[in-house]
Enzyme design. Structure first.
Site, mmCIF file in Angstrom:
data_model
loop_
_atom_site.group_PDB
_atom_site.id
_atom_site.type_symbol
_atom_site.label_atom_id
_atom_site.label_comp_id
_atom_site.label_asym_id
_atom_site.label_seq_id
_atom_site.Cartn_x
_atom_site.Cartn_y
_atom_site.Cartn_z
ATOM 1 N N HIS A 88 2.413 9.792 -2.478
ATOM 2 C CA HIS A 88 2.781 8.368 -2.488
ATOM 3 C C HIS A 88 1.680 7.423 -2.993
ATOM 4 O O HIS A 88 2.002 6.446 -3.668
ATOM 5 C CB HIS A 88 3.350 7.927 -1.123
ATOM 6 C CG HIS A 88 2.344 7.661 -0.062
ATOM 7 N ND1 HIS A 88 1.894 8.628 0.794
ATOM 8 C CD2 HIS A 88 1.673 6.527 0.286
ATOM 9 C CE1 HIS A 88 1.011 8.099 1.630
ATOM 10 N NE2 HIS A 88 0.841 6.819 1.332
ATOM 11 N N HIS A 131 -5.981 4.460 -0.320
ATOM 12 C CA HIS A 131 -6.034 4.113 1.100
ATOM 13 C C HIS A 131 -6.012 5.324 2.026
ATOM 14 O O HIS A 131 -6.139 5.177 3.239
ATOM 15 C CB HIS A 131 -4.926 3.103 1.474
ATOM 16 C CG HIS A 131 -3.528 3.639 1.390
ATOM 17 N ND1 HIS A 131 -2.800 3.643 0.222
ATOM 18 C CD2 HIS A 131 -2.724 4.193 2.329
ATOM 19 C CE1 HIS A 131 -1.605 4.162 0.452
ATOM 20 N NE2 HIS A 131 -1.544 4.513 1.724
ATOM 21 N N HIS A 132 -5.856 6.538 1.478
ATOM 22 C CA HIS A 132 -5.966 7.736 2.333
ATOM 23 C C HIS A 132 -7.243 8.514 2.042
ATOM 24 O O HIS A 132 -7.368 9.677 2.437
ATOM 25 C CB HIS A 132 -4.740 8.642 2.159
ATOM 26 C CG HIS A 132 -3.502 8.074 2.793
ATOM 27 N ND1 HIS A 132 -3.305 8.041 4.156
ATOM 28 C CD2 HIS A 132 -2.413 7.473 2.249
ATOM 29 C CE1 HIS A 132 -2.131 7.463 4.422
ATOM 30 N NE2 HIS A 132 -1.582 7.100 3.272
ATOM 31 N N LYS A 138 6.011 5.384 -1.276
ATOM 32 C CA LYS A 138 6.904 6.154 -0.390
ATOM 33 C C LYS A 138 8.370 5.991 -0.783
ATOM 34 O O LYS A 138 9.227 6.724 -0.280
ATOM 35 C CB LYS A 138 6.700 5.735 1.074
ATOM 36 C CG LYS A 138 5.408 6.279 1.665
ATOM 37 C CD LYS A 138 5.307 5.959 3.142
ATOM 38 C CE LYS A 138 4.025 6.571 3.734
ATOM 39 N NZ LYS A 138 3.782 6.054 5.099
ATOM 40 N N ASP A 161 -4.595 0.439 8.110
ATOM 41 C CA ASP A 161 -3.431 1.311 7.954
ATOM 42 C C ASP A 161 -3.338 2.278 9.143
ATOM 43 O O ASP A 161 -2.278 2.453 9.740
ATOM 44 C CB ASP A 161 -3.579 2.087 6.627
ATOM 45 C CG ASP A 161 -2.402 3.005 6.355
ATOM 46 O OD1 ASP A 161 -1.270 2.675 6.765
ATOM 47 O OD2 ASP A 161 -2.603 4.052 5.712
ATOM 48 N N HIS A 189 0.811 -1.228 0.000
ATOM 49 C CA HIS A 189 0.000 0.000 0.000
ATOM 50 C C HIS A 189 0.842 1.275 0.000
ATOM 51 O O HIS A 189 0.459 2.262 -0.608
ATOM 52 C CB HIS A 189 -1.012 -0.010 1.160
ATOM 53 C CG HIS A 189 -0.442 0.338 2.495
ATOM 54 N ND1 HIS A 189 0.299 -0.544 3.248
ATOM 55 C CD2 HIS A 189 -0.473 1.492 3.210
ATOM 56 C CE1 HIS A 189 0.670 0.055 4.369
ATOM 57 N NE2 HIS A 189 0.222 1.286 4.364
HETATM 58 FE FE LIG Z 1 -0.074 5.538 2.881
HETATM 59 FE FE LIG Z 2 0.380 3.250 5.382
#
Ligand SMILES: [Fe+2]
Ligand SMILES: [Fe+2]
Length: 354
Positions: free
Chosen positions: A252, A277-278, A227, A306, A223
């Protein structure tokens, strides 16, 4: 040749030419392909030695049919890839009396056949918990480096890491996984490994299919792969980020999605989880400001796990938050309309059951 009355039958999934000739190891009276197992009378042999890929479900089914019906007094031995937990766990399920690393050596065979020197499976499983995390961390390192240099993605090592984490969390529980990861890993890798463990445990405890468990585990590992492009000084910054630093970090999910879409053959819901995922159900997340109807189930689960993983991280500047504290924060976010209440409740159940 040794007579079958005091000899080992070796079962292999490799072509027979590649198997050890009985002449080299006289204790092995006969070598048979795994495909023939159902037709062989196993009862005359003093031991069965299996050299087959134990991560292959067709192999496991064949072995189960014959070995589980066999007298427990006839020992069965398995060759396994060293540190490959999925094989060790399966050998255990099949009633292994002992295991040896592949390829078989004369010493290895002697160890298997001598009753005093048998390696305890339990010991092997215990010592491999850290080995699983280490191997997963290496696979992550390779994947991060591949994204950074925009080179090919090693899907086999990520799939293997994912398999072994599923076994490790399933066998030893989430607590041991979190302790092992916190003790041996730092920063982004620690975070990815913690989140993966939380996701795997969630998927197992709510009773998902093995295909979905494996999807969630892979999504957890990957995920935050984007980064890899963010400077470590920003990733590891202990204090609050400046707006400019946040803009960099917020890239990211898209960086990870673009790379994996181009280089890996992953299902669309894993890709969506990497990209989104954010995102929050109320539209306040990033990078696309999606709202509830645009966010799939797998993504919602990754988002919640997460956050839970991030709160459970131990850093030089912050201790790990306890499970009740972390769950309380998730419940506040769900009350605020950002996370799905049913999934947060399911995570509480999964964490408490662990
Ligand atoms: Fe993330
Ligand atoms: Fe994360």
């Amino acid at each position: 040749m040794t007579s079958p009355s005091d000899a080992v039958l070796m079962i292999t999934d490799s072509p027979l030419e590649a198997s050890p000739p009985a002449a080299r190891w006289p204790a092995i009276a006969r070598v048979e392909p795994l495909g023939e197992l159902g037709k062989i009378d196993l009862s005359p042999y003093t031991a069965i030695l299996v050299d087959a890929d134990l991560s292959n479900t067709a192999n496991i089914d064949r072995l189960k049919k014959s070995l589980l019906a066999l007298e427990r007094t006839i020992p069965r031995y398995f060759l396994v890839a060293e540190g490959r937990r999925v094989e060790i766990v399966q050998a255990n399920v099949l009633g292994a009396h002992a295991t040896e690393p592949r390829p078989l050596t004369a010493d290895g065979l002697e160890r298997l056949l001598s009753s005093t020197a048998r390696q305890s499976l339990k010991e092997m499983l215990d010592s491999s918990s850290a080995a699983v995390a280490q191997a997963a961390s290496r696979a992550l390192g390779t994947a991060f480096e591949a994204l950074r240099t925009n080179t090919s993605f090693d899907s086999a090592s990520v799939a293997e890491a994912s398999d072994t984490i599923v076994d490790s969390v399933g066998t030893d529980g989430l607590g041991q996984w979190l302790d092992t990861v916190r003790a041996h890993h730092q920063g982004t890798y620690q975070h990815c490994l913690l989140v993966t463990g939380v996701l795997t445990n969630f998927a197992q405890k709510v009773g998902m299919s093995s295909a979905d468990i494996s999807k969630l585990t892979t999504a957890g590992l990957l995920h935050d792969i984007g980064k890899a492009t963010i400077p470590v000084a920003i990733l590891e910054k202990p204090g609050k980020l400046t707006p400019a630093e946040f803009v960099q970090i917020a890239r990211h999910p898209l960086e990870g999605y673009d790379y994996l879409k181009a280089h890996a053959n992953l299902s669309t819901d894993i890709l969506a989880a990497v990209r989104s995922h954010h995102e929050y159900l109320d539209g306040s997340g990033y990078p696309d400001g999606l709202v509830a109807s645009q966010i799939g189930d797998l993504t919602r689960i990754v988002t919640i796990c997460d956050i839970y993983g991030a709160l459970s991280e131990r850093r030089a500047y912050k201790p790990a938050m306890s499970p009740p504290e972390a769950l309380a924060i998730l419940e506040d976010m769900s009350a605020a309309g950002k996370l799905e209440p049913a999934l947060v409740r399911a995570l509480r159940g999964a964490v408490e059951a662990a």
